[in-house]
Design a protein around this motif. Sequence first.
Motif, mmCIF file in Angstrom:
data_model
loop_
_atom_site.group_PDB
_atom_site.id
_atom_site.type_symbol
_atom_site.label_atom_id
_atom_site.label_comp_id
_atom_site.label_asym_id
_atom_site.label_seq_id
_atom_site.Cartn_x
_atom_site.Cartn_y
_atom_site.Cartn_z
ATOM 1 N N ILE A 11 0.842 -1.206 0.000
ATOM 2 C CA ILE A 11 0.000 0.000 0.000
ATOM 3 C C ILE A 11 0.871 1.247 0.000
ATOM 4 C CG2 ILE A 11 -1.681 1.311 1.359
ATOM 5 C CD1 ILE A 11 -2.812 -1.379 2.308
ATOM 6 N N ASP A 12 1.967 1.225 0.771
ATOM 7 C CA ASP A 12 2.898 2.350 0.761
ATOM 8 C C ASP A 12 3.505 2.559 -0.622
ATOM 9 O OD1 ASP A 12 2.446 2.824 3.436
ATOM 10 O OD2 ASP A 12 4.210 1.692 4.126
ATOM 11 N N VAL A 13 3.786 1.466 -1.320
ATOM 12 C CA VAL A 13 4.334 1.572 -2.678
ATOM 13 C C VAL A 13 3.306 2.202 -3.616
ATOM 14 C CG1 VAL A 13 5.199 0.268 -4.660
ATOM 15 C CG2 VAL A 13 5.907 -0.374 -2.351
ATOM 16 N N LEU A 14 2.042 1.820 -3.463
ATOM 17 C CA LEU A 14 0.987 2.413 -4.296
ATOM 18 C C LEU A 14 0.916 3.925 -4.099
ATOM 19 C CD1 LEU A 14 -1.992 -0.110 -3.936
ATOM 20 C CD2 LEU A 14 -0.358 0.069 -5.799
ATOM 21 N N ARG A 15 1.236 4.379 -2.894
ATOM 22 C CA ARG A 15 1.174 5.809 -2.600
ATOM 23 C C ARG A 15 2.513 6.497 -2.818
ATOM 24 N NH1 ARG A 15 -2.182 4.577 2.974
ATOM 25 N NH2 ARG A 15 -4.284 4.623 2.049
ATOM 26 N N GLY A 16 3.491 5.744 -3.309
ATOM 27 C CA GLY A 16 4.842 6.269 -3.477
ATOM 28 C C GLY A 16 5.043 7.017 -4.786
ATOM 29 N N ARG A 17 6.324 7.143 -5.180
ATOM 30 C CA ARG A 17 6.659 7.997 -6.324
ATOM 31 C C ARG A 17 7.325 7.253 -7.471
ATOM 32 N NH1 ARG A 17 12.139 9.612 -5.551
ATOM 33 N NH2 ARG A 17 12.992 8.855 -3.557
ATOM 34 N N PHE A 18 7.337 5.921 -7.431
ATOM 35 C CA PHE A 18 7.957 5.143 -8.499
ATOM 36 C C PHE A 18 6.851 4.430 -9.293
ATOM 37 C CE2 PHE A 18 11.593 4.648 -5.297
ATOM 38 C CZ PHE A 18 12.194 5.831 -5.721
ATOM 39 N N PRO A 19 6.526 4.923 -10.516
ATOM 40 C CA PRO A 19 5.416 4.347 -11.285
ATOM 41 C C PRO A 19 5.590 2.850 -11.575
ATOM 42 C CG PRO A 19 6.060 6.462 -12.208
ATOM 43 C CD PRO A 19 7.091 6.114 -11.179
ATOM 44 N N GLU A 20 6.799 2.412 -11.918
ATOM 45 C CA GLU A 20 6.987 0.995 -12.230
ATOM 46 C C GLU A 20 6.792 0.127 -10.983
ATOM 47 O OE1 GLU A 20 10.225 -2.033 -14.308
ATOM 48 O OE2 GLU A 20 10.554 0.136 -14.371
ATOM 49 N N ALA A 21 7.225 0.620 -9.847
ATOM 50 C CA ALA A 21 7.000 -0.115 -8.603
ATOM 51 C C ALA A 21 5.500 -0.195 -8.298
ATOM 52 C CB ALA A 21 7.741 0.559 -7.451
#
Length: 521
Positions: A291-301
């Motif tokens: 969920i943190d990755v979804l809210r992060g800044r790396f589109p590919e991640a």
Amino acid sequence: MGSGKHRWKISIYRSTGKPETRNPNPPTEFICPISGLLMADPVIVSTGQTFERACVTACKTLGYNPILKDGSIPDLSIVIPNLALKSSIFNWARASMTDPPKAVELADALKLVRPAMAENGEIENGVLGELLIGRVEEDNRGSNLLEHAESELTRRQTGFDSCESLSGSFRKTPLALATRPSCYSSCSSSSELDAPAVGACEDGEEYVGKLRSSHVYEQEQGVVGLRKATRSSEDLRLSLCTPRLLSALRPLITSKYNNIQINSVAALVNLSLQKLNKVKIVRAGFVPLLIDVLRGRFPEAQEHACGALFSLALDDANKTAIGVLGALQPLVHIMIRSESERARHDAALALYHLSLVQSNRLKLVKLGSVQLFLGMVKSGQMPGRALLILCNLAACNEGRGAMLDAGAVEFFVGLLREGGFDSESTRESCVAAISALSYGGGLRFRGLAKAAGAVEVLRDVAEQTGRERARDKARRVLEILKAREEEEEEDVDWEKVLELGFPSRTLTRVGGQSCRNSSEF
């Protein structure tokens, strides 16, 4: 002497009674529809049918949804012990002097289920993974997802099986091609190509050492090597998914370094492809990190995180947990706002599977997702995926109410009248959404359907050439509308009621005081 007396009583009981038949045929409801045997541990599943517990476990282990004799496909996601039926079965066995049934072992249940799978042309999960790896190609991603959406509509369970008019809506065996997220591909991503290569190794400790290193270079080597090793080897996915490796991988999921985060999430996607790993990954605490990755800044991640949640949501044991941990809202945001087609598609498929669970349906309704998904259909943004989720939401009273409030009946009828769907499966999903809203034949739905001219439109769908499933759904809704009209005509003569007035009734208030309930006040 006591024992002799006891035997004498039994002898008298047998001699004075009517002739007994040894091992009579048990009632049909005592027989498991899967095994064909007398049930010893019956359980009720989500759609109301009852099976032997071991047979349900075997079907879930093999990833198989049995098709029953009436054509319905049961939802095996939730099982509840059927204690009343179990007591009845054992009482019947005692009364008929039949040996009580013994619980079926899982190994025996697997042997019973596998022939049924082969007869229906299905392949169990372990074999299926090897067959599909070469078929999910980057350039063909869109068509694969289209097949997925079409097939998942046919297996959707909404709890309508008890209603005869709707029980046959989803009978086709689902296609197996939808077990891979679109981010999973045989092609390497740019981040993986830029990272230093490392040979695959079967020793999980070597990966653990690199992942736990304090040097960024070694961490990058570890996640890239793990991603490559688990892309095509089913055995490595199973052997490497250990508590030690998952513990070492967990902090790298939210790494501040682009390549490390992308490759660690991609490696997690690969590990999650195996059914036996899905629950392990959720219990290891990866959902909040994703969920943190979804809210992060790396589109590919973000793409890989959506794929991981979609893959984890395929396991029924994970659906409720993923919703409770807060994944629904960020997935809705990604589905609507993301610029990545892969992220949107995997987010949509994750939401589709998560919305098969009642608790997640209620959460999505409270988040206001009904209006958002209807807006996506109106704007032509992934209308097929949005309609599939709306069909699931219509399976609960809250979802149906929200859709009726939002004018969904008039909108869906208008779509069918105008045509112009991007595919036949999207058109069928639109008919299925109307069918879901008609459940129970409520007065509100009937009034809205009449006002929207649904009878004429659905009659055209039922008579036109096209998919048989869409025509069947249209006919069932027409039957529901017609049945309600006939019931009202028979039950109430409104003209006579208006002429004679409402009959007065005597009501009793609290304390014994009576009052008249009539036109006189």
